[in-house]
Design an enzyme around this catalytic site. Structure first.
Site, PDB file in Angstrom:
ATOM      1  N   GLU A 169       0.814  -1.220   0.000  1.00 16.83           N
ATOM      2  CA  GLU A 169       0.000   0.000   0.000  1.00 16.83           C
ATOM      3  C   GLU A 169       0.847   1.270   0.000  1.00 16.83           C
ATOM      4  O   GLU A 169       0.631   2.174   0.806  1.00 16.83           O
ATOM      5  CB  GLU A 169      -0.963  -0.014   1.197  1.00 16.83           C
ATOM      6  CG  GLU A 169      -1.837  -1.267   1.211  1.00 16.83           C
ATOM      7  CD  GLU A 169      -2.855  -1.296   2.347  1.00 16.83           C
ATOM      8  OE1 GLU A 169      -2.733  -0.485   3.282  1.00 16.83           O
ATOM      9  OE2 GLU A 169      -3.771  -2.133   2.295  1.00 16.83           O
ATOM     10  N   ASN A 224       2.752  -5.194  -3.024  1.00 16.42           N
ATOM     11  CA  ASN A 224       1.347  -5.560  -2.794  1.00 16.42           C
ATOM     12  C   ASN A 224       0.523  -4.275  -2.691  1.00 16.42           C
ATOM     13  O   ASN A 224       0.954  -3.305  -2.054  1.00 16.42           O
ATOM     14  CB  ASN A 224       1.267  -6.364  -1.481  1.00 16.42           C
ATOM     15  CG  ASN A 224      -0.005  -7.159  -1.340  1.00 16.42           C
ATOM     16  OD1 ASN A 224      -0.446  -7.801  -2.298  1.00 16.42           O
ATOM     17  ND2 ASN A 224      -0.612  -7.136  -0.163  1.00 16.42           N
ATOM     18  N   HIS A 251      -9.723  -6.517  -2.445  1.00 14.05           N
ATOM     19  CA  HIS A 251     -10.838  -6.371  -1.502  1.00 14.05           C
ATOM     20  C   HIS A 251     -11.931  -5.639  -2.282  1.00 14.05           C
ATOM     21  O   HIS A 251     -11.846  -4.422  -2.479  1.00 14.05           O
ATOM     22  CB  HIS A 251     -10.409  -5.569  -0.272  1.00 14.05           C
ATOM     23  CG  HIS A 251      -9.372  -6.274   0.541  1.00 14.05           C
ATOM     24  ND1 HIS A 251      -9.643  -7.423   1.246  1.00 14.05           N
ATOM     25  CD2 HIS A 251      -8.064  -6.004   0.743  1.00 14.05           C
ATOM     26  CE1 HIS A 251      -8.549  -7.837   1.871  1.00 14.05           C
ATOM     27  NE2 HIS A 251      -7.572  -6.995   1.572  1.00 14.05           N
ATOM     28  N   GLU A 302      -5.395 -11.045  -1.588  1.00 10.31           N
ATOM     29  CA  GLU A 302      -6.255 -10.879  -0.396  1.00 10.31           C
ATOM     30  C   GLU A 302      -7.723 -10.849  -0.787  1.00 10.31           C
ATOM     31  O   GLU A 302      -8.486  -9.998  -0.319  1.00 10.31           O
ATOM     32  CB  GLU A 302      -5.892  -9.577   0.345  1.00 10.31           C
ATOM     33  CG  GLU A 302      -4.425  -9.468   0.728  1.00 10.31           C
ATOM     34  CD  GLU A 302      -4.095  -8.200   1.526  1.00 10.31           C
ATOM     35  OE1 GLU A 302      -5.015  -7.548   2.042  1.00 10.31           O
ATOM     36  OE2 GLU A 302      -2.901  -7.867   1.616  1.00 10.31           O
ATOM     37  N   ASP A 329     -11.478 -10.829  -1.203  1.00 12.42           N
ATOM     38  CA  ASP A 329     -12.806 -10.977  -0.602  1.00 12.42           C
ATOM     39  C   ASP A 329     -13.749 -10.046  -1.362  1.00 12.42           C
ATOM     40  O   ASP A 329     -13.315  -9.072  -1.964  1.00 12.42           O
ATOM     41  CB  ASP A 329     -12.837 -10.733   0.919  1.00 12.42           C
ATOM     42  CG  ASP A 329     -12.262  -9.413   1.377  1.00 12.42           C
ATOM     43  OD1 ASP A 329     -12.235  -8.438   0.595  1.00 12.42           O
ATOM     44  OD2 ASP A 329     -11.839  -9.328   2.547  1.00 12.42           O
TER      45      ASP A 329
HETATM   46  C1  XIL Z   1      -6.290  -6.776   8.052  1.00 15.29           C
HETATM   47  C2  XIL Z   1      -6.649  -7.980   8.904  1.00 15.29           C
HETATM   48  O1  XIL Z   1      -7.455  -8.834   8.140  1.00 15.29           O
HETATM   49  C3  XIL Z   1      -7.376  -7.520  10.159  1.00 15.29           C
HETATM   50  O2  XIL Z   1      -7.582  -8.617  11.032  1.00 15.29           O
HETATM   51  C4  XIL Z   1      -6.574  -6.420  10.869  1.00 15.29           C
HETATM   52  O3  XIL Z   1      -7.322  -5.927  11.950  1.00 15.29           O
HETATM   53  C5  XIL Z   1      -6.244  -5.297   9.927  1.00 15.29           C
HETATM   54  O4  XIL Z   1      -5.563  -5.818   8.788  1.00 15.29           O
HETATM   55  N1  XIL Z   1      -4.701  -4.964   3.554  1.00 15.29           N
HETATM   56  C6  XIL Z   1      -3.707  -5.772   4.045  1.00 15.29           C
HETATM   57  C7  XIL Z   1      -4.008  -6.686   5.182  1.00 15.29           C
HETATM   58  O5  XIL Z   1      -2.618  -5.820   3.459  1.00 15.29           O
HETATM   59  O6  XIL Z   1      -2.897  -6.899   6.033  1.00 15.29           O
HETATM   60  C8  XIL Z   1      -5.189  -6.202   6.000  1.00 15.29           C
HETATM   61  O7  XIL Z   1      -5.502  -7.207   6.964  1.00 15.29           O
HETATM   62  C9  XIL Z   1      -6.351  -5.895   5.096  1.00 15.29           C
HETATM   63  C10 XIL Z   1      -6.011  -4.806   4.121  1.00 15.29           C
END
Ligand code: XIL
Length: 330
Positions: free
Chosen positions: A145, A186, A222, A249, A251
């Protein structure tokens, strides 16, 4: 035959025949993965699914900077090792998440103002972390990020004190500590065309041009259900840099209130993302950010707004979204 016997026979047949990881491997991919952490490691319903369906583990929180080096110079790998050992004992690949990230970063790092000091702190953290798991990691998310939604450099302690060079420092340190691991940048928000995708590609090209040892781009994914506009084209654009790509990641959250129509849309979205990885040659794998909805970060971070972003529901039953991914892999 007792009903319970029939039920468990059906269940195991289902687990054997439908393993997402096996299926994606028959399509030439490396893994279908998921996350594991302290919140789920003792929940047999979750770990049974991980064992049966997934071939790769990403630690959801326990490998983050704040978790392993909360106090400067003091490393605590208790939780990190638990996740690593589970993955190794169960024959799963491990994706290292995450090295240099502005979030879940201890306050003592945020306060650093001296460039040499910060450089050495980054190098120590990465050398220690990557060195500990040397030879056991498939890929490392080296930076995470680093761009804002509009594609500008994110105003983090790293950028403020070191400029873009902090990325070079992080990748070189990771490479030196484990030359065999794939090193990734990432990022979120790369699912639709726009300035952020363009900026990420330009950044990757600058890094490659100056010899930074970068192997891959992770697109977090996400996603808000119903918002995709040709996900495959963006994935291909990332792959056109010449690097490998991974969906790191995944979802797909639904805006409340959840309706059957929205669940159908979610299943379609999951199918689109899965198909995109199959189609893009350089896409090596997909990682879901959770097994079941009740453990998802979406519901804990944004309660009431969005829900149900995963393939298993709150009662650990497979959803239509699961079937969509499963059949997309046929
Ligand atoms: C999130 C976790 O899923 C949560 O449990 C935590 O509270 C916050 O982080 N981007 C990322 C991940 O790279 O590490 C994050 O994970 C979600 C967004």
């Amino acid at each position: 035959m007792k009903l319970t016997t029939i039920f468990s026979a059906l269940l195991s047949a289902r687990l054997v025949s439908a393993a997402l990881d096996e299926k994606i491997k028959t399509k030439g991919k490396k893994y279908f993965g998921n996350v594991l952490d302290l919140n789920t490691i003792d929940d047999d319903a979750i770990t049974d699914i991980l064992k049966a369906e997934f071939g790769s583990i990403t630690p959801e929180n326990s490998w983050k900077w704040g978790a392993v080096q909360h106090v400067r110079g003091t490393f605590d790998f208790t939780a990190a090792d638990m996740i690593a050992n589970w993955a190794i004992e169960n024959g799963k690949l491990l994706q290292g998440h995450v090295l240099a990230w502005h979030s879940q970063l201890p306050s003592w790092v945020h306060r650093i103002e001296d460039a040499e000091d910060l450089k050495s702190i980054i190098e120590t953290h990465i050398t220690t972390m990557v060195g500990r798991y040397k030879g056991k990691i498939d890929s490392w998310h080296v930076v995470n990020e680093v761009l804002t939604d509009s594609g500008d450099p994110r105003d983090s302690v790293f950028y403020r004190v070191l400029g873009e060079e902090f990325i070079d420092i992080a990748f070189h340190a990771a490479k030196a500590a484990d030359p065999g691991a794939k090193l990734y940048i990432n990022e979120y928000g790369l699912e639709v065309a726009g300035p952020k995708v363009d900026a990420l590609i330009a950044l990757v090209e600058r890094l490659s041009a100056r010899g930074v040892p970068i192997d891959g781009i992770g697109t977090q994914s996400h996603i808000l259900s119903g918002t995709l506009k040709n996900y495959g084209a963006q994935l291909q654009a990332l792959a056109d840099t010449g690097l490998e790509v991974a969906i790191t990641e995944l979802d797909i959250r639904i805006e409340e209130p959840v309706t059957p129509e929205k669940e159908e849309q979610q299943a379609k979205d999951f199918k689109e993302v899965t198909k995109a990885c199959l189609k893009v040659e350089k896409c090596v794998g997909i990682t879901l950010w959770g097994v079941s909805d009740n453990y998802s970060w979406v519901t804990s971070v944004l309660p009431g707004l969005y829900a149900d972003p995963l393939l298993w529901d709150d009662y650990i039953a497979q959803k239509a979204a699961y079937d969509a991914v499963d059949t997309a892999l046929d």
